[in-house]
Design an enzyme around this catalytic site. Structure first.
Site, PDB file in Angstrom:
ATOM      1  N   GLY A  68       0.831  -1.196   0.000  1.00  0.00           N
ATOM      2  CA  GLY A  68       0.000   0.000   0.000  1.00  0.00           C
ATOM      3  C   GLY A  68       0.868   1.248   0.000  1.00  0.00           C
ATOM      4  O   GLY A  68       1.966   1.245   0.549  1.00  0.00           O
ATOM      5  N   SER A  69       0.360   2.326  -0.606  1.00  0.00           N
ATOM      6  CA  SER A  69       1.067   3.606  -0.526  1.00  0.00           C
ATOM      7  C   SER A  69       0.812   4.232   0.845  1.00  0.00           C
ATOM      8  O   SER A  69      -0.003   3.745   1.623  1.00  0.00           O
ATOM      9  CB  SER A  69       0.586   4.537  -1.643  1.00  0.00           C
ATOM     10  OG  SER A  69       0.957   4.000  -2.893  1.00  0.00           O
ATOM     11  N   GLY A  70       1.529   5.307   1.145  1.00  0.00           N
ATOM     12  CA  GLY A  70       1.370   5.977   2.428  1.00  0.00           C
ATOM     13  C   GLY A  70       2.513   5.692   3.397  1.00  0.00           C
ATOM     14  O   GLY A  70       2.503   6.173   4.527  1.00  0.00           O
ATOM     15  N   HIS A  71       3.494   4.878   2.928  1.00  0.00           N
ATOM     16  CA  HIS A  71       4.637   4.526   3.781  1.00  0.00           C
ATOM     17  C   HIS A  71       5.940   5.118   3.238  1.00  0.00           C
ATOM     18  O   HIS A  71       7.022   4.666   3.607  1.00  0.00           O
ATOM     19  CB  HIS A  71       4.782   3.012   3.883  1.00  0.00           C
ATOM     20  CG  HIS A  71       3.555   2.299   4.320  1.00  0.00           C
ATOM     21  ND1 HIS A  71       2.928   2.576   5.508  1.00  0.00           N
ATOM     22  CD2 HIS A  71       2.813   1.337   3.722  1.00  0.00           C
ATOM     23  CE1 HIS A  71       1.859   1.800   5.637  1.00  0.00           C
ATOM     24  NE2 HIS A  71       1.757   1.045   4.556  1.00  0.00           N
ATOM     25  N   ASP A 103      -1.516  -8.396   0.812  1.00  0.00           N
ATOM     26  CA  ASP A 103      -0.210  -8.383   0.139  1.00  0.00           C
ATOM     27  C   ASP A 103       0.274  -9.797  -0.128  1.00  0.00           C
ATOM     28  O   ASP A 103       0.739 -10.119  -1.223  1.00  0.00           O
ATOM     29  CB  ASP A 103       0.836  -7.652   1.000  1.00  0.00           C
ATOM     30  CG  ASP A 103       0.550  -6.169   1.130  1.00  0.00           C
ATOM     31  OD1 ASP A 103      -0.444  -5.819   1.789  1.00  0.00           O
ATOM     32  OD2 ASP A 103       1.313  -5.361   0.578  1.00  0.00           O
ATOM     33  N   HIS A 148      -0.627   1.130   9.679  1.00  0.00           N
ATOM     34  CA  HIS A 148      -1.866   1.576   9.046  1.00  0.00           C
ATOM     35  C   HIS A 148      -2.829   2.127  10.083  1.00  0.00           C
ATOM     36  O   HIS A 148      -4.027   2.210   9.850  1.00  0.00           O
ATOM     37  CB  HIS A 148      -2.548   0.413   8.329  1.00  0.00           C
ATOM     38  CG  HIS A 148      -1.636  -0.356   7.449  1.00  0.00           C
ATOM     39  ND1 HIS A 148      -0.988  -1.498   7.855  1.00  0.00           N
ATOM     40  CD2 HIS A 148      -1.237  -0.131   6.179  1.00  0.00           C
ATOM     41  CE1 HIS A 148      -0.229  -1.946   6.864  1.00  0.00           C
ATOM     42  NE2 HIS A 148      -0.363  -1.139   5.845  1.00  0.00           N
TER      43      HIS A 148
END
Lengths: 336, 336
Positions: B54-57, B110, B220
């Site tokens: 996921g993006s955001g990391h 994932d 998250h």
């Protein structure tokens, strides 16, 4: 106030101790004077670079100590100039017989204390000191803490480019000329989504309503040009690009493009910073400005402020060559 | 919600476009599949590394694409796994005839999507794929999105160390063994002062009162172990160090110390992160644990969350040698 700290009056010395622990191969810290030095001093006969200022802008300045950038950085209290004693100690320690360049952001306290330190050094030891004062912020003509433009993002680029010149063995006069040329060719503009909170104050430095942003903010939470409702990133990019371009010096001779530096204020996620850079790159392209080099990340921060600043430097071949030279510092690493 | 974005559904593709614009010499982006590639592909006959999530990391994973680390990174929507199509495209593109290692954080989506992609690649092209699933978070046994421990900070170290092994020309089996060894030797624990805000949700993922922190938080915003009143940094350091040490594998043979990685969650000022590292270093010293290498900064973030995580990896000579090898990526640069 939510912060990873112990006592508010111990933040700076404890952060310096942690920095030294994190980078034993690169840095050493003099806890008495609160100065960050290179672990391995520069060779004799080279010009040394000393900078410093209030803490709270990390990695500036201590994170830029190392090969290819600074020789020492003096850490003041948060948003407070270092005192002359610190600067005298650092200047005396790093001189290698070729003189020392002081890199000073244009805030009244910083300028005064670096000036006083240079005078003391001259009297005490005769070490030659040259000074460059950075003043790239186009947001306001004068400010709370400044006569004239404030020194902001260009300071990072001055430390990189002048640092490379010193590393090459150029004399003090040349290193100072190059530092001054980078500053003269650079213009910046910042914006904030949120205030920062100074630990000793325990509350946000200013109130910014949930639907507003501030354009032209300073790195200490000083007021900017105006407030307006939060806009999409594409609009925010215009608020930064247009005033910077309006005051950017023209190319002197053949156009080598610009060094574009998009800086995060400390609490801006990298995801958002990259998105903003995409918008800025499009506007620069439309304006016919070629980006020769770019830098995106948190380099001159304002504690936990969310927001960003744009710095453009009209580049020369000399600046680009020195920009590409190796730098080995905790905060910026290039080509080595 | 205050963010530097345009439309909430355009955040990931626009951030990828900005990333490509910021690093033209290092990266190229396939906008259709949302995959970040090296600008200059690896030589034939070398094992390639693909990660993603996921993006955001950020900078994880796209910021770790480059010489000495990843060959490609697949960007999912924010906090959402990439789909098999993306992973198939990336794996097929980067294979140089020596097989591909998938580095996958242990979250149900994932793991499933990387597994499915590996099966499709096997059927379609016969490219050999090995997989390492990282699962270093000691905070919770199972979680909202995970069976077993969550994959967090060790992923950065796996990408660095396995990337160096691949760059040396080791065969897939060896690169996978090394990646697995780093994961097996690593343990992590995180904490948050504030929630993150997912753009599509428009409000904080959870409520954390002004005087509380959450210990054992996920990347998250998944719940951790418990909440408690905010404590001094020295106390917070204990909350991280003690559980990590308790589950850290013992040295197998002579003790080479640990790689200590203190990570910022995205909105934590570097000043505070260094201060926290100083506290952690003292506790490790007291516990008789030698820090062989250290890394302090924002490397695996959670959007605009304030907080930090500690990862320790029990090092071997091989790991330390590969850790020190050159890496040239936007997010991590070492020795080159």
């Amino acid at each position: 106030m939510k912060k990873l700290i112990n006592a508010v009056d111990a933040v700076v010395p404890e952060a310096l101790a942690g920095m030294a622990a994190a980078h034993p191969g690169l840095l050493r810290v003099d806890p008495e004077h609160r100065v960050v030095y290179r672990a391995a001093p520069k060779a004799e006969g080279r010009v040394a670079l000393v900078s410093g200022g209030g803490s709270g802008h990390e990695p500036l300045h201590g994170g830029f100590v190392g090969t290819g950038m600074l020789d020492a950085a003096c850490a003041g209290e948060i948003f407070t100039s270092p005192v002359p004693d610190q600067i005298v100690a650092a200047t005396t320690e790093v001189d290698r017989g070729a003189g020392v360049l002081h890199i000073v952001k244009n805030y009244t306290g910083d300028v005064m204390n670096f000036e006083m330190a240079a005078e003391i050094v001259d009297m005490e030891s005769g070490i030659e000191v040259a000074t460059v004062v950075t003043n790239d912020d186009v947001a306001v003509e004068d400010s709370l803490y400044t006569a004239g433009r404030r020194g902001v993002g260009v300071t990072v680029l001055v430390e990189k480019i002048a640092g490379a010149a010193a590393e090459e063995g150029r004399p003090l006069e040349e290193v100072a000329r190059i530092a001054g040329a980078v500053n003269a060719a650079g213009r910046s503009m910042g914006m904030a989504l949120t205030s920062c909170t100074v630990p000793a104050n325990g509350k946000p430095s200013f109130d910014l309503p949930e639907n507003e942003m501030e354009i032209g903010i300073g790195i200490h939470g000083e007021p900017g040009r105006h407030r307006e409702p939060i806009a999409p990133a594409a609009e925010i990019a215009k608020r930064l690009v247009e005033p910077v371009i309006a005051e950017l010096p023209a190319a002197d001779g053949e156009d080598r493009g610009v060094i574009a530096f998009l800086n995060g204020m400390g609490a801006t996620p990298l995801l958002e910073l990259y998105l903003m850079y995409g918008e800025i790159a499009k506007l620069l392209d439309t304006a016919g400005i070629t980006v020769a080099r770019s830098l995106v990340g948190d380099y001159i921060t304002s504690l936990d402020m969310a927001g960003c600043s744009l710095t453009l430097v009209r580049a020369t071949d000399e600046m680009l060559r020195l920009w590409d030279a190796p730098a080995i510092t905790p905060g910026l690493r290039m080509g080595a």
